[in-house]
Design an enzyme around this catalytic site. Structure first.
Site, PDB file in Angstrom:
ATOM      1  CG  ASN A 136      -4.955 -18.011   2.636  1.00  7.03           C
ATOM      2  OD1 ASN A 136      -4.713 -18.169   3.834  1.00  7.03           O
ATOM      3  ND2 ASN A 136      -5.603 -16.955   2.168  1.00  7.03           N
ATOM      4  CE  LYS A 196      -9.082 -17.529   2.412  1.00  4.74           C
ATOM      5  NZ  LYS A 196     -10.208 -16.995   1.673  1.00  4.74           N
ATOM      6  CG  HIS A 206      -5.963 -12.740   1.299  1.00  7.71           C
ATOM      7  ND1 HIS A 206      -7.275 -12.526   1.627  1.00  7.71           N
ATOM      8  CD2 HIS A 206      -5.931 -13.860   0.536  1.00  7.71           C
ATOM      9  CE1 HIS A 206      -8.014 -13.503   1.094  1.00  7.71           C
ATOM     10  NE2 HIS A 206      -7.225 -14.321   0.427  1.00  7.71           N
ATOM     11  N   GLY A 210     -14.108 -17.662  -2.054  1.00  9.47           N
ATOM     12  CA  GLY A 210     -14.989 -18.362  -1.126  1.00  9.47           C
ATOM     13  C   GLY A 210     -16.449 -18.360  -1.540  1.00  9.47           C
ATOM     14  CB  SER A 233     -14.096 -20.415  -6.245  1.00  6.97           C
ATOM     15  OG  SER A 233     -14.794 -19.683  -5.250  1.00  6.97           O
ATOM     16  CD  GLU A 263      -6.427 -14.740  -3.810  1.00  6.67           C
ATOM     17  OE1 GLU A 263      -6.508 -15.973  -3.810  1.00  6.67           O
ATOM     18  OE2 GLU A 263      -6.484 -14.065  -2.779  1.00  6.67           O
ATOM     19  CD  GLU A 310     -10.328 -13.756   3.321  1.00  6.92           C
ATOM     20  OE1 GLU A 310      -9.495 -14.322   4.053  1.00  6.92           O
ATOM     21  OE2 GLU A 310     -10.995 -14.376   2.457  1.00  6.92           O
TER      22      GLU A 310
HETATM   23  P1  PGA Z   1     -10.999 -19.673  -1.957  1.00  9.42           P
HETATM   24  O1  PGA Z   1      -9.983 -18.603  -1.338  1.00  9.42           O
HETATM   25  O2  PGA Z   1     -10.143 -20.648  -2.758  1.00  9.42           O
HETATM   26  O3  PGA Z   1     -11.651 -20.326  -0.778  1.00  9.42           O
HETATM   27  O4  PGA Z   1     -11.938 -18.938  -2.836  1.00  9.42           O
HETATM   28  C1  PGA Z   1      -8.903 -18.088  -2.079  1.00  9.42           C
HETATM   29  C2  PGA Z   1      -8.120 -17.089  -1.269  1.00  9.42           C
HETATM   30  O5  PGA Z   1      -8.719 -16.340  -0.473  1.00  9.42           O
HETATM   31  O6  PGA Z   1      -6.880 -17.001  -1.401  1.00  9.42           O
END
Ligand code: PGA
Length: 249
Positions: free
Chosen positions: A9, A11, A93, A171, A211, A165, A95
């Site tokens: 992803n 983003k 997601h 992140g 992460s 997640e 976000e």
């Molecule tokens: P990250 O993001 O691997 O940077 O923690 C995962 C995600 O948001 O799908």
């Protein structure tokens, strides 16, 4: 058995030329993998990546509209995604849920719509740190799954990819331990078993996300019920992402 699926992803990162360069390298690096590999770039790069004709890497979108077409300024429809060669779409997601007000009902609408148009949904669920500390992880995630899968037939349900997640691990460099992550994923599979029966529940691919890095993917994939990963930051560099895809080496 379930084929592992590793999805990136990106983003809101990468211009079209950066995306093309990354995928050119990535598709070569992961050629020989027997894992499913998906990249979800920003909408603007989808068409150029589709034109690359990658042989291994499949394309996914990061979101789509709840509506099929019409006066929805700034939105992208399911048929537009199919038109540019997407096979997957990330839905719900954290976000999108936290920053853009996406509800469980919208997640369900999008999931049904994607399936109706032969786009495979990657449905994201997961708890905040506050919810985890309050011991609410399992009930929250079970509720998110029940709502996301509302009105899906068995045939539809088995096409869905679930991504667990934990929001506090996205992140942040903090990962749920592989055992903790697997425990929640087992609960998700039990929920799907209750809703659709064992055959369907055993077929559904469930990813861990938050992460994920080359250094921790091996341990995560050793767990009984983790079938892959949804990778943010570490999917931006083709070498890192390929190292994750090659977790078993
Ligand atoms: P990250 O993001 O691997 O940077 O923690 C995962 C995600 O948001 O799908």
């Amino acid at each position: 058995m379930r084929t592992p699926i590793i999805a990136g992803n990106w983003k809101m990162h990468k211009t079209v030329s950066e995306a093309v360069e990354t995928c050119r390298v990535l598709d070569q690096l992961v050629q020989d993998s027997n894992v499913e590999v998906v990249v979800c770039p920003p909408f603007t790069a989808l068409s150029a990546l589709s034109a690359l004709g990658m042989s291994k890497v499949k394309l996914g979108a990061q979101n789509m509209c709840t509506e099929v077409s019409g006066a929805y300024t700034g939105e992208i429809s399911v048929s537009m995604l199919r038109d540019v060669g997407c096979q997957y779409v990330i839905i719900g997601h954290s976000e999108r849920r936290e920053l853009f007000g996406e509800t469980d009902e919208m997640v369900n609408t999008k999931t049904l719509l994607a399936l109706k148009h032969d786009l495979l949904p990657i449905v994201c669920v997961g708890e905040t740190l506050t919810q985890r500390k309050a011991g609410e992880t399992e009930s929250l995630v079970v509720g998110q799954i029940e709502k996301a899968f509302a009105n899906l037939s068995c045939e539809q349900a088995q096409k869905v990819v679930v991504a667990y997640e934990p929001i506090w691990a996205i992140g942040t460099g903090e990962t749920a331990s592989s055992v903790e992550a697997n425990a929640v994923i087992v609960t998700i599979r039990q929920t799907l078993d209750r809703l659709y029966g064992t055959d369907v529940a055993q077929q559904i691919q469930i990813q861990y996300g938050g992460s994920v890095k080359p250094a921790n993917i091996g341990e995560l994939m050793e767990q009984s019920d983790i079938d892959g990963a949804l990778v943010g930051g570490a999917s931006l560099l083709p070498e890192d992402f390929a190292a994750i895809v090659h977790y078993h080496r």
